[in-house]
Design an enzyme around this catalytic site. Sequence first.
Site, PDB file in Angstrom:
ATOM      1  N   LYS A  31     -18.495  15.763 -53.669  1.00 12.13           N
ATOM      2  CA  LYS A  31     -18.738  16.282 -55.026  1.00 12.13           C
ATOM      3  C   LYS A  31     -17.436  16.321 -55.825  1.00 12.13           C
ATOM      4  O   LYS A  31     -17.376  15.876 -56.965  1.00 12.13           O
ATOM      5  CB  LYS A  31     -19.329  17.694 -54.937  1.00 12.13           C
ATOM      6  N   ASN A  32     -16.386  16.854 -55.196  1.00 14.85           N
ATOM      7  CA  ASN A  32     -15.148  17.065 -55.952  1.00 14.85           C
ATOM      8  C   ASN A  32     -14.408  15.771 -56.268  1.00 14.85           C
ATOM      9  O   ASN A  32     -13.461  15.773 -57.057  1.00 14.85           O
ATOM     10  CB  ASN A  32     -14.222  18.034 -55.206  1.00 14.85           C
ATOM     11  N   ARG A  55     -17.984  24.596 -64.110  1.00 14.78           N
ATOM     12  CA  ARG A  55     -16.608  24.740 -64.541  1.00 14.78           C
ATOM     13  C   ARG A  55     -15.885  23.402 -64.602  1.00 14.78           C
ATOM     14  O   ARG A  55     -15.028  23.166 -65.461  1.00 14.78           O
ATOM     15  CB  ARG A  55     -15.920  25.666 -63.532  1.00 14.78           C
ATOM     16  N   CYS A  70     -18.334  29.797 -62.961  1.00  8.78           N
ATOM     17  CA  CYS A  70     -17.310  30.412 -62.121  1.00  8.78           C
ATOM     18  C   CYS A  70     -17.817  31.674 -61.452  1.00  8.78           C
ATOM     19  O   CYS A  70     -18.145  32.648 -62.115  1.00  8.78           O
ATOM     20  CB  CYS A  70     -16.093  30.746 -62.945  1.00  8.78           C
ATOM     21  N   ARG A 127     -10.817  32.179 -63.575  1.00  5.29           N
ATOM     22  CA  ARG A 127     -10.285  30.841 -63.303  1.00  5.29           C
ATOM     23  C   ARG A 127      -9.770  30.264 -64.613  1.00  5.29           C
ATOM     24  O   ARG A 127     -10.473  29.537 -65.302  1.00  5.29           O
ATOM     25  CB  ARG A 127     -11.371  29.954 -62.684  1.00  5.29           C
ATOM     26  N   PRO A 128      -8.533  30.591 -64.938  1.00  5.59           N
ATOM     27  CA  PRO A 128      -7.988  30.134 -66.219  1.00  5.59           C
ATOM     28  C   PRO A 128      -7.812  28.620 -66.255  1.00  5.59           C
ATOM     29  O   PRO A 128      -7.819  27.956 -65.208  1.00  5.59           O
ATOM     30  CB  PRO A 128      -6.627  30.839 -66.289  1.00  5.59           C
ATOM     31  N   ILE A 129      -7.655  28.096 -67.470  1.00  4.19           N
ATOM     32  CA  ILE A 129      -7.377  26.654 -67.592  1.00  4.19           C
ATOM     33  C   ILE A 129      -6.051  26.429 -68.334  1.00  4.19           C
ATOM     34  O   ILE A 129      -5.832  25.386 -68.925  1.00  4.19           O
ATOM     35  CB  ILE A 129      -8.538  25.899 -68.292  1.00  4.19           C
ATOM     36  N   ASP A 130      -5.185  27.452 -68.273  1.00  4.05           N
ATOM     37  CA  ASP A 130      -3.911  27.354 -69.004  1.00  4.05           C
ATOM     38  C   ASP A 130      -3.072  26.145 -68.570  1.00  4.05           C
ATOM     39  O   ASP A 130      -2.420  25.507 -69.393  1.00  4.05           O
ATOM     40  CB  ASP A 130      -3.112  28.655 -68.838  1.00  4.05           C
ATOM     41  N   LEU A 131      -3.111  25.803 -67.291  1.00  5.36           N
ATOM     42  CA  LEU A 131      -2.291  24.671 -66.818  1.00  5.36           C
ATOM     43  C   LEU A 131      -2.835  23.341 -67.340  1.00  5.36           C
ATOM     44  O   LEU A 131      -2.080  22.421 -67.636  1.00  5.36           O
ATOM     45  CB  LEU A 131      -2.232  24.642 -65.282  1.00  5.36           C
ATOM     46  N   ILE A 150      -6.026  31.393 -52.659  1.00  6.73           N
ATOM     47  CA  ILE A 150      -6.288  30.529 -53.822  1.00  6.73           C
ATOM     48  C   ILE A 150      -7.081  31.268 -54.903  1.00  6.73           C
ATOM     49  O   ILE A 150      -6.703  31.239 -56.065  1.00  6.73           O
ATOM     50  CB  ILE A 150      -7.051  29.244 -53.397  1.00  6.73           C
TER      51      ILE A 150
HETATM   52  C1  UD1 Z   1     -11.049  22.664 -57.268  1.00  6.07           C
HETATM   53  C2  UD1 Z   1     -12.345  22.407 -56.541  1.00  6.07           C
HETATM   54  C3  UD1 Z   1     -12.810  23.658 -55.817  1.00  6.07           C
HETATM   55  C4  UD1 Z   1     -11.708  24.191 -54.912  1.00  6.07           C
HETATM   56  C5  UD1 Z   1     -10.405  24.346 -55.677  1.00  6.07           C
HETATM   57  C6  UD1 Z   1      -9.228  24.724 -54.793  1.00  6.07           C
HETATM   58  C7  UD1 Z   1     -13.411  20.732 -57.934  1.00  6.07           C
HETATM   59  C8  UD1 Z   1     -14.539  20.395 -58.851  1.00  6.07           C
HETATM   60  N1  UD1 Z   1     -13.359  22.006 -57.517  1.00  6.07           N
HETATM   61  O1  UD1 Z   1     -11.308  23.670 -58.252  1.00  6.07           O
HETATM   62  O2  UD1 Z   1     -13.957  23.314 -55.019  1.00  6.07           O
HETATM   63  O3  UD1 Z   1     -12.077  25.450 -54.400  1.00  6.07           O
HETATM   64  O4  UD1 Z   1     -10.065  23.104 -56.343  1.00  6.07           O
HETATM   65  O5  UD1 Z   1      -9.062  23.777 -53.803  1.00  6.07           O
HETATM   66  O6  UD1 Z   1     -12.623  19.884 -57.547  1.00  6.07           O
HETATM   67  N2  UD1 Z   1      -5.312  28.044 -61.950  1.00  6.07           N
HETATM   68  C9  UD1 Z   1      -4.622  28.635 -63.001  1.00  6.07           C
HETATM   69  N3  UD1 Z   1      -4.564  27.951 -64.179  1.00  6.07           N
HETATM   70  C10 UD1 Z   1      -5.147  26.740 -64.367  1.00  6.07           C
HETATM   71  C11 UD1 Z   1      -5.836  26.156 -63.295  1.00  6.07           C
HETATM   72  C12 UD1 Z   1      -5.910  26.829 -62.097  1.00  6.07           C
HETATM   73  O7  UD1 Z   1      -4.084  29.718 -62.869  1.00  6.07           O
HETATM   74  O8  UD1 Z   1      -5.046  26.178 -65.469  1.00  6.07           O
HETATM   75  C13 UD1 Z   1      -5.407  28.764 -60.667  1.00  6.07           C
HETATM   76  C14 UD1 Z   1      -6.861  29.129 -60.339  1.00  6.07           C
HETATM   77  O9  UD1 Z   1      -7.239  30.331 -60.942  1.00  6.07           O
HETATM   78  C15 UD1 Z   1      -6.825  29.221 -58.838  1.00  6.07           C
HETATM   79  C16 UD1 Z   1      -5.783  28.161 -58.446  1.00  6.07           C
HETATM   80  O10 UD1 Z   1      -5.040  27.888 -59.633  1.00  6.07           O
HETATM   81  O11 UD1 Z   1      -6.365  30.491 -58.448  1.00  6.07           O
HETATM   82  C17 UD1 Z   1      -6.361  26.871 -57.916  1.00  6.07           C
HETATM   83  O12 UD1 Z   1      -7.326  26.369 -58.816  1.00  6.07           O
HETATM   84  P1  UD1 Z   1      -7.615  24.813 -58.985  1.00  6.07           P
HETATM   85  O13 UD1 Z   1      -6.874  24.043 -57.937  1.00  6.07           O
HETATM   86  O14 UD1 Z   1      -7.378  24.456 -60.404  1.00  6.07           O
HETATM   87  O15 UD1 Z   1      -9.152  24.748 -58.667  1.00  6.07           O
HETATM   88  P2  UD1 Z   1     -10.251  23.921 -59.424  1.00  6.07           P
HETATM   89  O16 UD1 Z   1      -9.700  22.628 -59.872  1.00  6.07           O
HETATM   90  O17 UD1 Z   1     -10.934  24.791 -60.408  1.00  6.07           O
END
Ligand code: UD1
Length: 417
Positions: A22-23, A92, A116, A121-125, A328
């Site tokens: 899926k991912n 998400r 979520c 789960r922010p998207i700031d990055l 995580i």
């Molecule tokens: C992806 C996977 C999910 C998996 C996760 C961690 C997909 C569709 N989903 O989710 O199944 O559990 O990786 O392996 O591929 N974060 C920030 N800011 C951001 C982005 C992330 O602070 O802009 C934090 C998140 O809150 C979290 C951590 O970074 O604590 C990891 O998140 P991330 O690796 O981005 O997970 P996803 O891509 O959402």
Amino acid sequence: MSAYIIEGGSKLYGSVRVHGAKNSALPILAACILTNGECVIDDCPPLRDVEGTVRILRRLGATAVRDGDTLAVKASALAKNDIPDSLMREMRSSVIFLGALTARYGSARLSYPGGCELGPRPIDLHLAGLRSLGAKIVESGGGIECSAPDGLRGCDISLSIPSVGATENIMLAATAAKGRTRIFNPAREPEIVDLQNFLTAMGAEVRGAGGSIIEIEGGKPLHGARHRVIPDRIVAATYMAAVASAGGAVSIENVRPADIASVSAVLREAGVDIRESQNRIEVASEGRLKSVRPIKTQGYPGFPTDAQSIVMSVMASAQGTTMFVENIFESRYRHAGELIRMGADIRVEGRVAVVSGVKRLYGANVSATDLRGGAGLVVAALGAEGETAVGDIEFIERGYCGLDESLAGLGARISKR
Ligand code: UD1
């Protein structure tokens, strides 16, 4: 909402094939809009989240035709650059279209993604990465408008956290940026390598995925391509855990053992017999398993957060105490409360869960609280005494295709209501 009814105690025997990841499928489908050409994606199963992504593609004006597990996508007549709130809320990972649409159109309009259940789960990055590439982003009233009127420019981006989604979004946008982009501290997950392989097949110049720096030479003309999605390592881990919980001997086919080596190591330590060959893992388990050293979730190649709930269900009836540390996501222990209803002894404090193995779990009425948490409950139910009803299985269907049928094929007593 539907439920799985599981009568525990049947050992599992036979073989089962793991479907595409899926991912991997989600960012690869988003990448299909980078070209006018036809992209054919094999092993792209009709999971709930994949079908949600297909709805987004169609809404944007692309055609997406399914033939079994193969999906043909053609985005030659893209008509829109916005995704309505109703589609964004479904999952998400729809935020991945921000990078892809900005690359294709120079602009995108999205609302904040939903789906979520794991805490904030922010998207700031994601947004900071796109801004570094020269995009202007305006956030207002739950919407995000991203535009790059002067085009995107390649640059160096350092991620403070190796976010999977942010790495993918930046990779997609950078294919259209002028010059070279380097992503430092990117996510190293196998799904990132799969995305690189697909982009490369489309004509992009991307290297370094899986390592500590990803480099993208932007601006190459992209064309259609055919690609097979890698096997889903978390689905494979789920079958391994199912055998560990219920006992039996199962051959898991279409799996890349290296992708889930960290899970295999833990299950081996618990006493599960695991034999690996190129595309297969043979798992056998009998008798009571034992507790293992602390399990700490990490980015790849560490122990995946997505396997935490699944392995917790195994350790819930192992002999001894196992500690989990979830590094995580903030609130990823909601399944623990459901396991306690089945007789588990689990104490959760913040990011730590202490699981004292009980002799056996008992059937109960429980509910999936999220995708992997729900899969964990199925794993627990297979080894429990009596009948378990796992409700809200729509969460599980986001990432598993025919889980009930596959397990029934191995001898589990499971039905869907
Ligand atoms: C992806 C996977 C999910 C998996 C996760 C961690 C997909 C569709 N989903 O989710 O199944 O559990 O990786 O392996 O591929 N974060 C920030 N800011 C951001 C982005 C992330 O602070 O802009 C934090 C998140 O809150 C979290 C951590 O970074 O604590 C990891 O998140 P991330 O690796 O981005 O997970 P996803 O891509 O959402």
